[in-house]
Scaffold this motif. Structure first.
Motif, PDB file in Angstrom:
ATOM      1  N   LYS A  58      40.529  -5.923  10.916  1.00 57.26           N
ATOM      2  CA  LYS A  58      41.151  -5.835  12.246  1.00 57.26           C
ATOM      3  C   LYS A  58      41.946  -4.541  12.399  1.00 57.26           C
ATOM      4  O   LYS A  58      41.918  -3.912  13.468  1.00 57.26           O
ATOM      5  CB  LYS A  58      42.059  -7.041  12.490  1.00 57.26           C
ATOM      6  N   GLU A  59      42.665  -4.141  11.346  1.00 58.30           N
ATOM      7  CA  GLU A  59      43.422  -2.883  11.389  1.00 58.30           C
ATOM      8  C   GLU A  59      42.476  -1.702  11.606  1.00 58.30           C
ATOM      9  O   GLU A  59      42.755  -0.804  12.401  1.00 58.30           O
ATOM     10  CB  GLU A  59      44.207  -2.682  10.096  1.00 58.30           C
ATOM     11  N   GLN A  60      41.340  -1.708  10.908  1.00 57.09           N
ATOM     12  CA  GLN A  60      40.377  -0.612  11.045  1.00 57.09           C
ATOM     13  C   GLN A  60      39.722  -0.622  12.418  1.00 57.09           C
ATOM     14  O   GLN A  60      39.505   0.435  13.005  1.00 57.09           O
ATOM     15  CB  GLN A  60      39.313  -0.677   9.951  1.00 57.09           C
ATOM     16  N   THR A  78      31.871  -7.562   5.479  1.00 56.15           N
ATOM     17  CA  THR A  78      33.150  -8.249   5.271  1.00 56.15           C
ATOM     18  C   THR A  78      33.040  -9.720   5.652  1.00 56.15           C
ATOM     19  O   THR A  78      33.687 -10.575   5.057  1.00 56.15           O
ATOM     20  CB  THR A  78      34.263  -7.568   6.103  1.00 56.15           C
ATOM     21  N   GLY A 127      39.485  -8.105   3.436  1.00 51.44           N
ATOM     22  CA  GLY A 127      39.734  -9.303   4.231  1.00 51.44           C
ATOM     23  C   GLY A 127      39.725  -8.991   5.717  1.00 51.44           C
ATOM     24  O   GLY A 127      39.627  -7.839   6.143  1.00 51.44           O
ATOM     25  N   ILE A 128      39.847 -10.045   6.495  1.00 50.92           N
ATOM     26  CA  ILE A 128      39.798  -9.929   7.959  1.00 50.92           C
ATOM     27  C   ILE A 128      40.949  -9.081   8.497  1.00 50.92           C
ATOM     28  O   ILE A 128      40.764  -8.304   9.438  1.00 50.92           O
ATOM     29  CB  ILE A 128      39.789 -11.338   8.612  1.00 50.92           C
ATOM     30  N   ASP A 129      42.145  -9.208   7.920  1.00 47.27           N
ATOM     31  CA  ASP A 129      43.283  -8.430   8.422  1.00 47.27           C
ATOM     32  C   ASP A 129      43.045  -6.933   8.268  1.00 47.27           C
ATOM     33  O   ASP A 129      43.337  -6.158   9.184  1.00 47.27           O
ATOM     34  CB  ASP A 129      44.577  -8.835   7.706  1.00 47.27           C
ATOM     35  N   GLN A 130      42.505  -6.514   7.129  1.00 49.65           N
ATOM     36  CA  GLN A 130      42.192  -5.105   6.926  1.00 49.65           C
ATOM     37  C   GLN A 130      41.104  -4.654   7.902  1.00 49.65           C
ATOM     38  O   GLN A 130      41.173  -3.558   8.462  1.00 49.65           O
ATOM     39  CB  GLN A 130      41.761  -4.867   5.476  1.00 49.65           C
ATOM     40  N   THR A 187      41.106  -1.540  15.179  1.00 53.59           N
ATOM     41  CA  THR A 187      42.096  -0.945  16.088  1.00 53.59           C
ATOM     42  C   THR A 187      42.028   0.572  16.020  1.00 53.59           C
ATOM     43  O   THR A 187      42.041   1.258  17.053  1.00 53.59           O
ATOM     44  CB  THR A 187      43.514  -1.443  15.734  1.00 53.59           C
TER      45      THR A 187
END
Length: 105
Positions: A80-82, A34, A75-78, A84
């Motif tokens: 970060k969610e993973q 990513t 993307g980075i947001d997805q 977590t």
């Protein structure tokens, strides 16, 4: 302990300077698709509830459970969610593992 058999995320313990203290962690082994393409293999760990600076210290990983394979996110947001979710899964597994060890005493 498990061998690193494939790229991905692992629940593990980290031992610093062979001190015998095992700290719960989540570890990624892979090429971080990513972030960029063509990166070399990297192993990085997040020690749970830990904030000391150990960058110059020797660490040993004790792999306990393979959580998931390496993935490329949109993307980075997805990502970060993973991450977590990965941390929650590792924490839950390691706490259950600890409780089993304590109950054997």
């Amino acid at each position: 302990a498990l061998p690193i058999s494939k790229y991905g995320v692992y629940a593990c313990y980290v031992e610093i300077d062979s001190n015998g203290i095992l700290l719960p962690a989540v570890m990624n082994c892979g090429v971080r698709p990513t972030i960029a393409s063509g990166l070399k293999l990297q192993i990085e760990a997040h020690i749970l509830d830990f904030s000391d600076d150990i960058y110059s210290r020797k660490v040993k990983f004790h792999l306990k459970k393979f959580i998931r394979g390496e993935m490329k996110f949109t993307g980075i947001d997805q990502l970060k969610e993973q991450i977590t979710k990965d941390v929650q899964q590792a924490r839950s597994f390691l706490m259950d593992n600890l409780n089993e060890q304590v109950n054997k005493l």
